[in-house]
Design an enzyme around this catalytic site. Sequence first.
Site, PDB file in Angstrom:
ATOM      1  N   ASP A 280      -8.143  -4.091  -2.112  1.00  0.00           N
ATOM      2  CA  ASP A 280      -6.787  -3.562  -2.203  1.00  0.00           C
ATOM      3  C   ASP A 280      -6.095  -3.719  -0.855  1.00  0.00           C
ATOM      4  OD1 ASP A 280      -4.987  -1.588  -4.017  1.00  0.00           O
ATOM      5  OD2 ASP A 280      -4.772  -1.081  -1.896  1.00  0.00           O
TER       6      ASP A 280
ATOM      7  N   GLU B  81      -1.284  -5.446  -5.845  1.00  0.00           N
ATOM      8  CA  GLU B  81      -1.931  -5.903  -4.605  1.00  0.00           C
ATOM      9  C   GLU B  81      -3.445  -5.777  -4.676  1.00  0.00           C
ATOM     10  OE1 GLU B  81      -0.762  -1.547  -3.838  1.00  0.00           O
ATOM     11  OE2 GLU B  81      -0.098  -3.250  -5.037  1.00  0.00           O
TER      12      GLU B  81
END
Length: 355
Positions: free
Chosen positions: A203, A246
């Site tokens: 992440d 993301e």
Amino acid sequence: MASQAAQLIDPVAHARLRTRADEARPEYEKTVSALRVLRRRHPYVRYITSFAVHNGQCVTVLDTGETESDVSHIGDPWLPDDELASVLADEHVLCNVINNDNFGVWISGTAPIRDAEGTVVAAVTVDIPAVDSRGRPLLYNDRSRTLTATLEAAAIRFSRAEVEAITDGLTGLYNHRYLHERLGEELERAQRRGSKLSLLFCDCDRFKVYNDNFGHKAGDTALARMARIIAATSRRSDLAARYGGEEFVLVLVDTDTAGALAVAEHLRSQIELSSARSKYPLTISIGIATFPDDAGTRDELLDKADWAMYAAKRAGRNCVHAFSDGIDPRPAARPRIVPPPSRRDRRARAGQALA
């Protein structure tokens, strides 16, 4: 046709053919001759080829060739398409395959070669050209030219649509849907082989702030750059995907926790280094979970790797954390690991603080 070819191949004799020197064996010439007779009975057939897996590598064994002087040899490495790989793995394929390449449009069929116990020990493919590279019909006469053109166009469209259906448009990595599909298959394969499989959940740190400050275009550029590094870090057998937003996932086959930690740290450092040279620096946090040590199912593996990623964020971000390391990243005594809450509950509590 492929099933007919498979019936002509003795699995015991086929298994003895391991090196190019074995082409001198009488069973090699006998079987290739039988396959060539089958090909002559069906003039549209171009190639009949058998394959096996030797030391983890797919190789050719029998090949009729287009002519007797134009053949692949025993042991020549071969990169299998998905259908051939599935048949070799004893995953039944109920279809013929249309594909196109620089040499034209092809219809290919694949059949397994089984031993006396029913185990798949090899596979045989039959390739029939539909049209050549100039679009001239090979299977049909001139009255069927429209059908041939339709076949060629369909193959091209199918190839493009197939790629678009499994990849993420921004990054070029596999998409969320295909990740779930392939991960399930890889876990089944690992279970059959008794091997390990590790999953890296990545992440991007503080990406919302980055987007707010620099705009979505800069954010897309940064995600694409990270995806290239993730793809470069993975092996051909691995699976790199954009999970969403993301978040990225890298599936490492035949890899235990120690091996996954080494890959993850290399990935983290490469992204940090790339970002340091960029005008807008970014880092990632990575969580690791390993099958079967940490989880036994696809969803459990994803959930625990995701949970470990949040532990990495709690440790200060831009670091790697394995599920097996526990929930407390400090070097002091670690508490006993308890099953993590669901992703929805955990993220609701985490809020923006861990973005």
